[in-house]
Enzyme design. Structure first.
Site, PDB file in Angstrom:
ATOM      1  N   GLY A  93       0.820  -1.127   0.167  1.00  0.00           N
ATOM      2  CA  GLY A  93      -0.073   0.083   0.177  1.00  0.00           C
ATOM      3  C   GLY A  93       0.715   1.170  -0.042  1.00  0.00           C
ATOM      4  N   SER A  94       2.123   1.119   0.629  1.00  0.00           N
ATOM      5  CA  SER A  94       2.934   2.304   0.767  1.00  0.00           C
ATOM      6  C   SER A  94       3.451   2.751  -0.648  1.00  0.00           C
ATOM      7  CB  SER A  94       4.228   2.054   1.710  1.00  0.00           C
ATOM      8  OG  SER A  94       3.580   1.704   2.987  1.00  0.00           O
ATOM      9  N   ASP A 200      -7.152   1.144   4.070  1.00  0.00           N
ATOM     10  CA  ASP A 200      -7.861   0.556   5.240  1.00  0.00           C
ATOM     11  C   ASP A 200      -9.347   0.191   4.799  1.00  0.00           C
ATOM     12  OD1 ASP A 200      -5.639   1.379   6.659  1.00  0.00           O
ATOM     13  OD2 ASP A 200      -6.670   2.962   7.642  1.00  0.00           O
ATOM     14  N   SER A 221      -4.074  -1.618   0.062  1.00  0.00           N
ATOM     15  CA  SER A 221      -3.037  -2.401   0.696  1.00  0.00           C
ATOM     16  C   SER A 221      -3.767  -3.972   1.188  1.00  0.00           C
ATOM     17  CB  SER A 221      -2.835  -1.859   2.000  1.00  0.00           C
ATOM     18  OG  SER A 221      -2.088  -2.849   2.693  1.00  0.00           O
ATOM     19  N   HIS A 226      -5.297  -6.130   6.224  1.00  0.00           N
ATOM     20  CA  HIS A 226      -6.148  -5.643   5.683  1.00  0.00           C
ATOM     21  C   HIS A 226      -7.384  -6.350   5.290  1.00  0.00           C
ATOM     22  CE1 HIS A 226      -4.405  -1.321   5.414  1.00  0.00           C
ATOM     23  NE2 HIS A 226      -3.333  -2.174   5.978  1.00  0.00           N
ATOM     24  N   ASN A 296      11.197  -0.104  -8.994  1.00  0.00           N
ATOM     25  CA  ASN A 296      10.471  -1.141  -9.504  1.00  0.00           C
ATOM     26  C   ASN A 296       9.828  -1.770  -8.259  1.00  0.00           C
ATOM     27  OD1 ASN A 296       9.659  -3.846 -10.003  1.00  0.00           O
ATOM     28  ND2 ASN A 296      11.867  -4.874 -10.420  1.00  0.00           N
TER      29      ASN A 296
HETATM   30  C1  LIG Z   1      -4.173   4.381   5.626  1.00  0.00           C
HETATM   31  C2  LIG Z   1      -2.854   3.599   5.222  1.00  0.00           C
HETATM   32  N1  LIG Z   1      -2.058   3.919   3.949  1.00  0.00           N
HETATM   33  C3  LIG Z   1      -1.135   3.169   3.803  1.00  0.00           C
HETATM   34  C4  LIG Z   1      -0.654   2.055   4.406  1.00  0.00           C
HETATM   35  C5  LIG Z   1       0.521   1.277   3.978  1.00  0.00           C
HETATM   36  O1  LIG Z   1      -0.026   0.003   3.423  1.00  0.00           O
HETATM   37  P1  LIG Z   1       1.049  -1.081   3.422  1.00  0.00           P
HETATM   38  O2  LIG Z   1       1.245  -1.537   4.892  1.00  0.00           O
HETATM   39  O3  LIG Z   1       0.697  -2.133   2.429  1.00  0.00           O
HETATM   40  O4  LIG Z   1       2.499  -0.758   3.016  1.00  0.00           O
HETATM   41  C6  LIG Z   1      -1.414   1.681   5.585  1.00  0.00           C
HETATM   42  C7  LIG Z   1      -1.047   0.466   6.443  1.00  0.00           C
HETATM   43  O5  LIG Z   1      -1.830  -0.151   6.998  1.00  0.00           O
HETATM   44  C8  LIG Z   1      -2.516   2.261   5.990  1.00  0.00           C
HETATM   45  O6  LIG Z   1      -3.232   2.084   6.970  1.00  0.00           O
END
Ligand SMILES: Cc1ncc(COP(=O)(O)O)c(C=O)c1O
Length: 447
Positions: A93-94, A200, A221, A226, A296
């Site tokens: 998700g990041s 979320d 994510s 999740h 990547n």
């Molecule tokens: C609102 C939100 N954005 C982004 C992320 C990042 O997701 P990831 O852990 O898959 O990088 C999270 C992670 O829980 C999140 O709660």
């Protein structure tokens, strides 16, 4: 049947392997009985059965490994579910947040976001919603949230606007849909881009439409906590094919080529070796033709293999989250003199990520008291992400603007926490949680 190395023999072996996996799952992954006070009640986690194991092993047997047929199938099905034309799978998700925001900075756009431009976002947030703003030399403009919804307070958007404002990056915090209609109207009135951080909130709806289908871009994510999981994993969604192609390029090293695994060797365009690099004077290979400064960040076929059966389960997961939330909400409603329970818009139909609670300022106990009590009894609690991101050591010194004071964000920092509603929780666990709350309030002399 002989042991000849024929396709039929391979198919038979494959069937045998998959049957054995189902048997293995039933023996080795059998959930232990819940023992109140002994079994850990986590706030989230993987919920799966033999189908995820089989699908992952099938992907290993095929040994595609990289972005491939399963990521493509996963993207198509996720797009259908949310109601989005284009889905780009990524490795978290990041990464989805990074790709989405970097897409809006592309020089291929007529009016890209440029260094120094402002992006409105809440201060009560997850760090990697803010990180890509900083990483792209943009200025986050922080607005306050509301305790209860924990979302950006849409009434503060106008106050946050300046001549430099170009985008709103808005999370649906913990599965609770922000008032996205107000955000979209505001954005349209001021010609701003909107990215919905839907990490979320897969399965949450606002006014009948799935979250993630409103903004110019949205992100998802699939980390185990999740709504569905691929292990690590994420996705960027959009209805704009131009933004999709730019996001694709940023995900894939910055290269312009959009060919997928089904494309012929000389490219889907059939002109793979005919691309003109300006000024070079001779054509160049499109696969090594770079129009973005990229990364990547691809999801692998193995991850998507786990995601596909998870998508089958998504409607049941969403229903379970809603049920678990409703049970906790009803049970905890008796403590509203001391606790703020979740609040959501009448237009929202949240697929809750968690159950968030704020301890009232005048309560005769602290958040820490209640959290320690729960944790001692094996109930997992989490504080609300970064609380106030500007208090976090990494973010204290970033260039930023605070649009209006952040009193509610400070309350989140000091008093909010959440417990789980994930589908791995059953009625016995929910009853146990409610019993522990009752014991706490009885022990405090408040019942
Ligand atoms: C609102 C939100 N954005 C982004 C992320 C990042 O997701 P990831 O852990 O898959 O990088 C999270 C992670 O829980 C999140 O709660």
């Amino acid at each position: 049947m002989t042991d000849e190395p024929t396709p039929a023999r391979a198919e038979m072996l494959r069937r045998e392997i998959l049957d054995k996996i189902a048997e293995y799952y039933r023996i080795a992954h059998l959930p232990a009985d819940f023992v109140p006070g002994e079994t850990f009640v986590n706030y989230g986690g993987r919920v799966y059965d033999e189908r995820e194991l089989q699908s992952a092993v099938e992907a290993v047997l095929d040994f595609w490994l990289t972005d491939g047929p399963r990521t493509e199938a996963f993207s198509a099905r996720l797009g259908q579910y949310v109601g989005l034309k284009c889905i780009l799978t990524v490795n978290s998700g990041s990464s989805a947040n990074l790709v989405a925001l970097t897409t809006l900075c592309s020089r291929q756009l007529e009016r890209p976001l440029l260094p120094g431009d402002e992006v409105i976002t809440p201060a009560a947030t997850f760090p990697t919603t803010v990180a890509p703003i900083v990483q792209n030399w943009l200025i986050p403009v922080f607005v306050d949230c509301r305790v209860g919804t924990y979302n950006l307070d849409v009434n503060l958007l106008e106050a946050a606007l300046s001549s430099q404002t170009r985008a709103v990056f808005v999370p649906h915090i913990l599965g609770n849909p922000v008032e996205i209609d107000v955000v979209m109207d505001f954005a349209q009135a001021h010609d701003l881009y909107v990215i919905e951080d839907t990490c979320d909130a897969l399965g949450s709806r606002y006014d009948g439409t799935y979250c993630g289908a409103f903004g110019h871009l949205s992100t998802f994510s699939f980390y185990p906590a999740h709504h569905i999981t691929t292990g690590e994993g994420g996705a960027v969604g959009t209805n704009d094919t131009r933004l999709y192609h730019i996001a694709h390029s940023i995900r894939d090293w910055g290269r312009d080529c959009w060919c997928d695994h089904k494309s012929p060797r000389d490219g889907e365009c059939r002109q793979r070796f005919d691309w003109e690099i300006p000024g070079l004077g001779e054509p160049y290979d499109h696969r090594y033709y770079f129009t973005e400064i990229g990364y990547n960040l691809k999801m692998t076929d193995l991850q998507a293999a786990i995601g596909l059966p998870q998508l089958d389960k998504l409607p049941d997961f969403v229903a379970a989250r809603k049920h678990n939330f409703a049970v906790l909400y009803e049970g905890l409603s008796r403590y509203t003199d001391y606790l703020v329970l979740p609040v959501w818009s009448p237009k929202a139909d949240p697929a809750w990520f968690a159950f968030t609670i704020a301890v009232r300022e005048d309560a005769p106990f602290t958040r820490r008291d209640l959290n320690d009590y729960l944790r001692m009894r094996k109930i997992e609690t989490r504080y609300l992400f970064a609380g106030n991101i500007l208090r976090q050591p990494a973010y204290r010194h970033i260039p930023h603007r605070i649009a209006t004071p952040l009193p509610e964000t400070e309350r989140v920092l000091k008093s909010a926490f959440f417990i789980g509603v994930y589908p791995g929780m059953d009625d016995a666990r929910l009853a146990y949680i409610l019993q522990v709350f009752e014991d706490f309030f009885t022990g405090q002399g408040l019942l």
